[in-house]
Design a protein around this motif. Structure first.
Motif, PDB file in Angstrom:
ATOM      1  N   THR A 155       0.830  -1.208   0.000  1.00  7.96           N
ATOM      2  CA  THR A 155       0.000   0.000   0.000  1.00  7.96           C
ATOM      3  C   THR A 155       0.862   1.255   0.000  1.00  7.96           C
ATOM      4  O   THR A 155       0.570   2.232  -0.705  1.00  7.96           O
ATOM      5  CB  THR A 155      -0.937  -0.015   1.226  1.00  7.96           C
ATOM      6  OG1 THR A 155      -1.757  -1.188   1.141  1.00  7.96           O
ATOM      7  CG2 THR A 155      -1.825   1.213   1.269  1.00  7.96           C
ATOM      8  N   ASP A 184      -7.086  -1.880  -3.892  1.00 10.65           N
ATOM      9  CA  ASP A 184      -6.217  -2.533  -2.913  1.00 10.65           C
ATOM     10  C   ASP A 184      -7.063  -3.566  -2.158  1.00 10.65           C
ATOM     11  O   ASP A 184      -8.235  -3.300  -1.872  1.00 10.65           O
ATOM     12  CB  ASP A 184      -5.674  -1.463  -1.946  1.00 10.65           C
ATOM     13  CG  ASP A 184      -4.344  -1.852  -1.314  1.00 10.65           C
ATOM     14  OD1 ASP A 184      -3.936  -3.016  -1.449  1.00 10.65           O
ATOM     15  OD2 ASP A 184      -3.728  -0.968  -0.670  1.00 10.65           O
ATOM     16  N   GLU A 185      -6.466  -4.696  -1.833  1.00 11.04           N
ATOM     17  CA  GLU A 185      -7.173  -5.826  -1.195  1.00 11.04           C
ATOM     18  C   GLU A 185      -8.315  -6.300  -2.106  1.00 11.04           C
ATOM     19  O   GLU A 185      -9.443  -6.535  -1.677  1.00 11.04           O
ATOM     20  CB  GLU A 185      -7.708  -5.444   0.198  1.00 11.04           C
ATOM     21  CG  GLU A 185      -6.647  -4.917   1.145  1.00 11.04           C
ATOM     22  CD  GLU A 185      -5.573  -5.948   1.499  1.00 11.04           C
ATOM     23  OE1 GLU A 185      -5.706  -7.137   1.125  1.00 11.04           O
ATOM     24  OE2 GLU A 185      -4.590  -5.560   2.149  1.00 11.04           O
TER      25      GLU A 185
END
Ligand SMILES: Nc1ncnc2c1ncn2[C@@H]1O[C@H](COP(=O)(O)OP(=O)(O)OP(=O)(O)O)[C@@H](O)[C@H]1O
Ligand SMILES: [Mg+2]
Length: 282
Positions: free
Chosen positions: A43, A140-141
């Motif tokens: 991240t 993200d994720e």
């Protein structure tokens, strides 16, 4: 130490491959999935290096972290990020860096994500056509989308956006989807198998932090006159042993301060091995 070690070359290389791909890199426009173990700096790299580099190259970048609000659905988060970016593009002041006046869209931004609102594909086409640039959507994720039917539908909505923008004979920019996460098998799974939306997209491991990072940390410690500092080879080896996780590395360096300066290289690998063993107990 709240500072971070930047990786400008990696960011530039990825940005170039995405925005100006050569013949061999064309498939990145089908989607790029980046994986890497937990707490290794994925991240941080996206937010501090890759996104600024893509934006400096003129792209519109939208970022959403699907773990930012555990109870919120992926769809809610994805649409909220899209609305927020569209509002930025509408406001001429926030838009000065792109040297464009405020953009007007042919749909109601506030309705995005509602049953009667525009689709992600319609929004993507309008952004690319009106700002005349590439649109990069980073999730993200991303594996979180695999946990519900609504999440899977969202992956198809992103695929539809990609095809709506990129499959045209001529387009002023491209739609590029980047997904990241720590579960390598799940991330890779997003690009293989008949039923996946992103069949044929590229899945790679984000290069982990390495010797450059370790050297940068040791330099900072010297500047701050920290008493016990290991040598670069010993510190690098121990960083690898700790799974290349900055937090664990800093913890080990802090524990090392209980020893004498001349004992640094002798004790640092032992401290790293102990921390590594206790991490494995979880
Ligand atoms: N380049 C860097 N320089 C210094 N510290 C870093 C760097 N990258 C990451 N860190 C530190 O390492 C920790 C983990 O970083 P980050 O949250 O970016 O990792 P992640 O891989 O996204 O983790 P997660 O698996 O939880 O999503 C943070 O404390 C962050 O400040
Ligand atoms: Mg992360």
């Amino acid at each position: 130490m709240s500072l971070i070690h930047h990786r400008p070359k990696l960011a530039r290389d990825i940005a170039t491959q995405l925005l100006n791909p050569n013949v061999l890199d064309q498939s990145l426009r089908s989607g790029l999935f980046l994986s890497g173990p937990r707490r290794t700096g994925k991240t941080t790299f996206l937010l501090r290096d890759l996104i600024p580099t893509l934006e400096n190259a003129g792209a519109v970048v939208i970022y959403v972290d699907l773990w930012s609000e555990v109870t919120a659905s992926p769809s809610k988060l994805v649409h909220a990020a899209l609305r927020s970016s569209l509002k930025d593009l509408q406001s001429s002041t926030r838009n000065q860096s792109r040297r464009a006046a405020g953009v007007t869209f042919d749909f109601q931004v506030a309705d995005l994500g509602t049953p009667t609102g525009a689709t992600i594909a319609q929004a993507a086409v309008e952004i690319v056509d009106k700002v005349k640039t590439d649109l990069v959507y980073i999730v993200d994720e991303v594996q979180h989308m695999l946990t519900s039917d609504a999440g899977l539908a969202l992956l198809y909505a992103f695929k539809a956006a990609r095809d709506a923008v990129n499959a045209r004979p001529s387009t002023p920019g491209h739609f590029i989807f980047i997904g990241t996460g720590s579960n390598r098998a799940q991330i890779e799974g997003l690009t293989v198998g008949d039923k996946t939306a992103f069949l044929g997209a590229t899945s790679v491991e984000l290069p982990p932090l390495g010797k450059d990072y370790v050297q940068w940390v040791l330099q900072k410690l010297q500047q701050e006159r920290v008493r016990v500092i290991p040598s670069l080879p010993v510190a690098s080896q121990s960083f690898a042993l700790l799974g290349r996780r900055p937090e664990e590395f800093m913890r080990a360096l802090s524990t090392l301060q209980q020893h004498q300066p001349l004992e640094a290289d002798q004790f640092f690998p032992v401290i790293a091995a102990t921390l590594q063993a206790s991490a494995e107990d979880f």
